[in-house]
Scaffold this motif. Structure first.
Motif, PDB file in Angstrom:
ATOM      1  N   ARG A  85     -14.960  11.185  -2.449  1.00  0.00           N
ATOM      2  CA  ARG A  85     -14.483  12.450  -3.010  1.00  0.00           C
ATOM      3  C   ARG A  85     -13.008  12.340  -3.387  1.00  0.00           C
ATOM      4  NH1 ARG A  85     -18.375  13.030  -4.722  1.00  0.00           N
ATOM      5  NH2 ARG A  85     -20.167  13.057  -3.367  1.00  0.00           N
ATOM      6  N   ILE A  86     -12.215  11.731  -2.525  1.00  0.00           N
ATOM      7  CA  ILE A  86     -10.781  11.563  -2.801  1.00  0.00           C
ATOM      8  C   ILE A  86     -10.583  10.703  -4.043  1.00  0.00           C
ATOM      9  CG2 ILE A  86      -8.656  10.483  -1.933  1.00  0.00           C
ATOM     10  CD1 ILE A  86      -9.551  11.484   0.886  1.00  0.00           C
ATOM     11  N   GLU A  87     -11.333   9.633  -4.144  1.00  0.00           N
ATOM     12  CA  GLU A  87     -11.241   8.749  -5.311  1.00  0.00           C
ATOM     13  C   GLU A  87     -11.663   9.498  -6.579  1.00  0.00           C
ATOM     14  OE1 GLU A  87     -10.762   4.839  -7.126  1.00  0.00           O
ATOM     15  OE2 GLU A  87     -10.807   5.069  -4.956  1.00  0.00           O
ATOM     16  N   ASP A  88     -12.767  10.248  -6.500  1.00  0.00           N
ATOM     17  CA  ASP A  88     -13.248  11.005  -7.661  1.00  0.00           C
ATOM     18  C   ASP A  88     -12.206  12.017  -8.144  1.00  0.00           C
ATOM     19  OD1 ASP A  88     -15.645   9.646  -7.532  1.00  0.00           O
ATOM     20  OD2 ASP A  88     -16.753  11.297  -6.608  1.00  0.00           O
ATOM     21  N   LEU A  89     -11.495  12.618  -7.209  1.00  0.00           N
ATOM     22  CA  LEU A  89     -10.476  13.612  -7.555  1.00  0.00           C
ATOM     23  C   LEU A  89      -9.174  12.973  -8.045  1.00  0.00           C
ATOM     24  CD1 LEU A  89     -11.055  16.041  -4.567  1.00  0.00           C
ATOM     25  CD2 LEU A  89     -11.455  16.573  -6.992  1.00  0.00           C
ATOM     26  N   GLY A  90      -9.068  11.660  -7.880  1.00  0.00           N
ATOM     27  CA  GLY A  90      -7.829  10.982  -8.263  1.00  0.00           C
ATOM     28  C   GLY A  90      -6.691  11.275  -7.304  1.00  0.00           C
ATOM     29  N   TRP A  91      -7.028  11.490  -6.043  1.00  0.00           N
ATOM     30  CA  TRP A  91      -6.048  11.916  -5.046  1.00  0.00           C
ATOM     31  C   TRP A  91      -5.650  10.828  -4.060  1.00  0.00           C
ATOM     32  CZ3 TRP A  91      -7.850  17.394  -3.094  1.00  0.00           C
ATOM     33  CH2 TRP A  91      -7.646  18.328  -4.118  1.00  0.00           C
ATOM     34  N   ILE A  92      -5.872   9.573  -4.375  1.00  0.00           N
ATOM     35  CA  ILE A  92      -5.513   8.521  -3.430  1.00  0.00           C
ATOM     36  C   ILE A  92      -4.036   8.610  -3.074  1.00  0.00           C
ATOM     37  CG2 ILE A  92      -5.367   6.028  -3.064  1.00  0.00           C
ATOM     38  CD1 ILE A  92      -7.772   5.786  -4.959  1.00  0.00           C
ATOM     39  N   ASP A  93      -3.213   8.951  -4.054  1.00  0.00           N
ATOM     40  CA  ASP A  93      -1.775   9.035  -3.792  1.00  0.00           C
ATOM     41  C   ASP A  93      -1.407  10.200  -2.879  1.00  0.00           C
ATOM     42  OD1 ASP A  93      -2.499  10.853  -5.794  1.00  0.00           O
ATOM     43  OD2 ASP A  93      -0.483  10.851  -6.646  1.00  0.00           O
ATOM     44  N   ARG A  94      -2.356  11.083  -2.587  1.00  0.00           N
ATOM     45  CA  ARG A  94      -2.096  12.197  -1.677  1.00  0.00           C
ATOM     46  C   ARG A  94      -2.459  11.881  -0.240  1.00  0.00           C
ATOM     47  NH1 ARG A  94      -3.568  17.765  -4.855  1.00  0.00           N
ATOM     48  NH2 ARG A  94      -2.438  17.279  -6.759  1.00  0.00           N
ATOM     49  N   VAL A  95      -3.084  10.719  -0.028  1.00  0.00           N
ATOM     50  CA  VAL A  95      -3.434  10.290   1.324  1.00  0.00           C
ATOM     51  C   VAL A  95      -2.228   9.567   1.904  1.00  0.00           C
ATOM     52  CG1 VAL A  95      -4.993   8.880   2.717  1.00  0.00           C
ATOM     53  CG2 VAL A  95      -5.855  10.052   0.671  1.00  0.00           C
ATOM     54  N   PRO A  96      -1.760   9.988   3.068  1.00  0.00           N
ATOM     55  CA  PRO A  96      -0.604   9.305   3.661  1.00  0.00           C
ATOM     56  C   PRO A  96      -0.848   7.799   3.796  1.00  0.00           C
ATOM     57  CG  PRO A  96      -1.097  11.306   4.874  1.00  0.00           C
ATOM     58  CD  PRO A  96      -2.223  11.091   3.897  1.00  0.00           C
ATOM     59  N   ARG A  97       0.151   7.035   3.440  1.00  0.00           N
ATOM     60  CA  ARG A  97       0.020   5.572   3.506  1.00  0.00           C
ATOM     61  C   ARG A  97      -0.361   5.102   4.892  1.00  0.00           C
ATOM     62  NH1 ARG A  97       5.538   3.803   1.131  1.00  0.00           N
ATOM     63  NH2 ARG A  97       6.111   5.820   1.942  1.00  0.00           N
ATOM     64  N   ALA A  98       0.183   5.759   5.905  1.00  0.00           N
ATOM     65  CA  ALA A  98      -0.140   5.363   7.283  1.00  0.00           C
ATOM     66  C   ALA A  98      -1.633   5.550   7.570  1.00  0.00           C
ATOM     67  CB  ALA A  98       0.700   6.172   8.265  1.00  0.00           C
ATOM     68  N   GLU A  99      -2.230   6.581   6.989  1.00  0.00           N
ATOM     69  CA  GLU A  99      -3.667   6.822   7.191  1.00  0.00           C
ATOM     70  C   GLU A  99      -4.492   5.740   6.501  1.00  0.00           C
ATOM     71  OE1 GLU A  99      -6.976   8.921   8.738  1.00  0.00           O
ATOM     72  OE2 GLU A  99      -4.868   8.827   9.252  1.00  0.00           O
ATOM     73  N   ILE A 100      -4.088   5.331   5.321  1.00  0.00           N
ATOM     74  CA  ILE A 100      -4.801   4.245   4.634  1.00  0.00           C
ATOM     75  C   ILE A 100      -4.690   2.954   5.437  1.00  0.00           C
ATOM     76  CG2 ILE A 100      -4.857   2.810   2.556  1.00  0.00           C
ATOM     77  CD1 ILE A 100      -3.928   5.305   0.986  1.00  0.00           C
ATOM     78  N   ARG A 101      -3.513   2.665   5.931  1.00  0.00           N
ATOM     79  CA  ARG A 101      -3.338   1.455   6.764  1.00  0.00           C
ATOM     80  C   ARG A 101      -4.203   1.522   8.019  1.00  0.00           C
ATOM     81  NH1 ARG A 101       2.448   2.212   5.703  1.00  0.00           N
ATOM     82  NH2 ARG A 101       3.044   0.756   4.086  1.00  0.00           N
TER      83      ARG A 101
END
Length: 130
Positions: A85-101
């Motif tokens: 859903r995040i990818e579909d919305l184009g919101w990857i940049d809204r996910v905190p980098r620490a959470e992605i790590r």
């Protein structure tokens, strides 16, 4: 859509939310039902779909809050649904980098960890120190 969003069966609620996602003009009439579904449906996929539908009608703050909360789940498949859903919305940049790590390093998951690693490596600009 109204009946599907309120149905006792979780699959029908999911497809009600997806119908709202695909038809934002109809979703506006279901905004309150979508907020309720996103807030407390027992099935994370339903919450993620409802959040994406909310984003489609302009309620981006509520949608993002739900999606970021759902990313904290330990269930790999549920987290993968949220990441889609995040990818579909184009919101990857809204996910905190620490959470992605954190997700990329999670040894207990497979699919979501690989998606997070993809996000991290394909979007290097997000990880530049600033």
């Amino acid at each position: 859509l109204e009946a599907a969003l309120a149905d006792v069966h979780p699959v029908l609620r999911y497809w009600g939310a997806m119908g709202c996602l695909l038809h934002p003009d109809l979703a506006r009439e279901q905004a309150q039902a979508l907020r309720e579904l996103a807030a407390d449906d027992p099935f994370s996929a339903n919450r993620a779909a409802a959040a994406a539908a909310l984003a489609g009608i302009g309620d981006t703050d509520a949608a993002l809050a739900v999606l970021l909360e759902l990313l904290k789940l330990d269930d790999d498949i549920a987290r993968l649904e949220v990441m889609n859903r995040i990818e579909d919305l184009g919101w990857i940049d809204r996910v905190p980098r620490a959470e992605i790590r954190r997700i990329a390093a999670d040894g207990q998951t497979y699919y979501s960890a690989h998606v997070a690693e993809y996000w991290r490596t394909q979007r290097d600009w997000m990880f530049l120190p600033w």
